[in-house]
Design an enzyme around this catalytic site. Sequence first.
Site, short mmCIF file in Angstrom:
data_model
loop_
_atom_site.label_atom_id
_atom_site.label_comp_id
_atom_site.label_asym_id
_atom_site.label_seq_id
_atom_site.Cartn_x
_atom_site.Cartn_y
_atom_site.Cartn_z
N HIS A 55 53.97 38.58 13.33
CA HIS A 55 53.82 37.34 13.34
C HIS A 55 54.00 36.71 12.10
O HIS A 55 55.20 37.24 11.72
CB HIS A 55 52.11 37.21 12.53
CG HIS A 55 51.85 38.58 11.13
ND1 HIS A 55 51.35 39.53 11.02
CD2 HIS A 55 52.35 37.72 9.93
CE1 HIS A 55 50.91 39.84 9.52
NE2 HIS A 55 52.83 38.62 8.98
P1 TYD Z 1 47.41 42.20 9.67
O1 TYD Z 1 48.54 41.26 8.38
O2 TYD Z 1 47.58 41.85 10.80
O3 TYD Z 1 48.99 43.63 9.25
P2 TYD Z 1 49.51 43.96 10.11
O4 TYD Z 1 51.23 42.54 9.68
O5 TYD Z 1 50.45 44.75 8.52
O6 TYD Z 1 50.14 44.18 11.26
O7 TYD Z 1 46.59 42.59 9.06
C1 TYD Z 1 45.68 43.38 9.32
C2 TYD Z 1 44.56 43.30 9.52
O8 TYD Z 1 43.99 43.88 8.37
C3 TYD Z 1 43.71 41.85 9.70
O9 TYD Z 1 42.30 42.64 10.65
C4 TYD Z 1 43.45 41.39 8.58
C5 TYD Z 1 43.57 42.47 7.63
N1 TYD Z 1 44.15 41.39 6.19
C6 TYD Z 1 43.10 41.15 4.79
O10 TYD Z 1 41.97 40.98 5.79
N2 TYD Z 1 43.51 40.60 4.13
C7 TYD Z 1 44.65 41.00 3.86
O11 TYD Z 1 45.47 40.69 2.92
C8 TYD Z 1 45.48 41.23 4.74
C9 TYD Z 1 46.76 41.47 4.74
C10 TYD Z 1 44.91 42.21 6.05
#
Ligand code: TYD
Length: 143
Positions: A55
Amino acid sequence: MKKSSVYDCVILPLSKIHNRAGNITVIEGSKNVPFDVKRLYYLYDIPGGEDRGGHAHKELRQLIVAASGSFDVMLDDGINKKVVTLNRPDYGLFVIPGIWRELMEFSSGAICLVLASDIYREEDYLRAYLEYINFKRDETIST
Ligand code: TYD
C-alpha cells in the site's frame, strides 16, 4: 511538477548508546526523525515467506526500523523502484508520503518497528495499485 520519489526515502542513522551490558537507541520526534511521532506499532511473528505492506499513504510519514532480525523494503514511486535491506536497530528508513511499499524476506524472529507521523486513518491508505497510480498522476509536492 515534482512528485515524491523513492530517492527521497533515505536511511537515517539513529543514536546508539553503548555499554558492556548492551545498547540503547533513542528516537525523539522532530529531533532524530523529521516528523512529530504520533504512533508507534510493530510487526512480529511473521511467518516465513509472508509479505506485508502492499500500500501507499497519501500524507503519512514513517520511519521503519528492523528492531530485530532483517527484512527488505521494496519502494516504488510509480516510475522507479528500489529495495532497501534493513538489518540494524540503529538505522531507520524514512518513507515519505506517496510511496508504494512492500515488506518481504523477513528473517525468523524479525521485528519491524514503525514510527508514524499520525494516528491510524484508513482514509490515508491507497491499497490498490491502480488507485495509487491515479493518485500519482495528480500528485504535486512542494520542494
Ligand atoms: P496494514 O497497515 O494493512 O498492515 P501491513 O501494511 O503491515 O500489512 O494493517 C493491518 C491491519 O491492522 C488492518 O486491518 C488495519 C489494522 N491497523 C490498525 O488498526 N491500526 C494501525 O495503526 C495499523 C498500522 C493497522
